[in-house]
Design an enzyme around this catalytic site. Structure first.
Site, PDB file in Angstrom:
ATOM      1  CG  ASN A  45      -8.932  14.522 -95.722  1.00  0.00           C
ATOM      2  OD1 ASN A  45      -8.243  15.408 -95.233  1.00  0.00           O
ATOM      3  ND2 ASN A  45      -9.185  13.403 -95.076  1.00  0.00           N
ATOM      4  CB  ILE A  46     -13.853  18.370 -97.196  1.00  0.00           C
ATOM      5  CG1 ILE A  46     -12.735  19.400 -97.483  1.00  0.00           C
ATOM      6  CG2 ILE A  46     -15.014  19.020 -96.431  1.00  0.00           C
ATOM      7  CD1 ILE A  46     -13.112  20.467 -98.500  1.00  0.00           C
ATOM      8  CB  CYS A  56      -9.788  12.599-102.075  1.00  0.00           C
ATOM      9  SG  CYS A  56     -10.432  10.949-101.825  1.00  0.00           S
ATOM     10  CD  GLU A  58      -5.411  12.452-103.229  1.00  0.00           C
ATOM     11  OE1 GLU A  58      -6.205  12.887-102.370  1.00  0.00           O
ATOM     12  OE2 GLU A  58      -5.114  11.258-103.325  1.00  0.00           O
ATOM     13  CB  CYS A  89      -8.966   6.856-103.786  1.00  0.00           C
ATOM     14  SG  CYS A  89      -9.945   8.201-104.503  1.00  0.00           S
ATOM     15  CB  CYS A  92      -7.758  10.945-106.444  1.00  0.00           C
ATOM     16  SG  CYS A  92      -8.784  11.680-105.154  1.00  0.00           S
TER      17      CYS A  92
HETATM   18  N1  THU Z   1      -8.416  10.300 -98.772  1.00  0.00           N
HETATM   19  C1  THU Z   1      -7.840  11.310 -99.497  1.00  0.00           C
HETATM   20  O1  THU Z   1      -7.926  12.496 -99.131  1.00  0.00           O
HETATM   21  N2  THU Z   1      -7.196  10.976-100.641  1.00  0.00           N
HETATM   22  C2  THU Z   1      -7.100   9.713-101.132  1.00  0.00           C
HETATM   23  O2  THU Z   1      -6.663   9.522-102.265  1.00  0.00           O
HETATM   24  C3  THU Z   1      -7.509   8.565-100.301  1.00  0.00           C
HETATM   25  C4  THU Z   1      -8.380   8.901 -99.145  1.00  0.00           C
HETATM   26  C5  THU Z   1      -9.151  10.654 -97.546  1.00  0.00           C
HETATM   27  C6  THU Z   1     -10.639  10.497 -97.664  1.00  0.00           C
HETATM   28  C7  THU Z   1     -11.041  10.285 -96.221  1.00  0.00           C
HETATM   29  O3  THU Z   1     -11.313  11.554 -95.630  1.00  0.00           O
HETATM   30  C8  THU Z   1      -9.824   9.675 -95.555  1.00  0.00           C
HETATM   31  O4  THU Z   1      -8.759   9.832 -96.477  1.00  0.00           O
HETATM   32  C9  THU Z   1      -9.981   8.214 -95.205  1.00  0.00           C
HETATM   33  O5  THU Z   1     -10.461   7.501 -96.283  1.00  0.00           O
END
Ligand code: THU
Length: 133
Positions: A45-46, A56, A58, A89, A92
């Site tokens: 995630n960035i 995200c 994924e 989420c 994704c």
């Molecule tokens: N996040 C993900 O990387 N994948 C997901 O499917 C849900 C949320 C990350 C996004 C953000 O940087 C952190 O989780 C908190 O929401």
């Protein structure tokens, strides 16, 4: 068999978890994808100061897969240092479904050591689709 692959993907995601850029939420997420060709793609995630621009893990991994010419994710592993495993989420789920609506989804928390395995069909039974020739 599938269990071994899931374990390998969790290791691959854990490897890059320190690269997650999450200064705002503090929730670090990494993903590793196994494709039908046997290749593995990773992503983290960035986050961004403009929070809505956050990407995200994924989707980073799926975009990495497509960038490298692969198209079919078989297993998507999602690893986090959050206390519980993180399900993908909605955005994704839709992006993964574009390439395989039946992908196995494996979610693991490095904190609780909990592993949850499900299928995208369960998480997103009716993805949005446009017919293609
Ligand atoms: N996040 C993900 O990387 N994948 C997901 O499917 C849900 C949320 C990350 C996004 C953000 O940087 C952190 O989780 C908190 O929401």
């Amino acid at each position: 068999m599938q269990q071994d692959k899931i374990q390998e993907l969790i290791r691959k995601a854990e490897e890059i978890l320190p690269n997650s850029y999450a200064p705002y939420s503090g929730i670090h997420v990494a993903s590793a994808i196994l494709t039908d060709k046997g290749n593995i793609y990773q992503g983290v995630n960035i986050e961004n100061a403009s929070l809505g621009l956050t990407m995200c893990a994924e989707r980073t991994a799926i975009f990495n897969m497509v960038t490298h010419g692969d198209r079919k994710p078989i297993i998507v592993a999602i690893v986090t240092d959050y206390e519980e495993p993180i399900p993908p989420c909605g955005a994704c789920r839709q992006v993964i479904a574009e390439f395989n609506p039946e992908a196995t989804i494996a979610m693991y928390s490095t904190k609780s050591k909990k592993l949850v395995i499900t299928n995208l069909k369960q998480l997103l039974p009716t993805p949005f689709k446009i017919k293609q020739e």
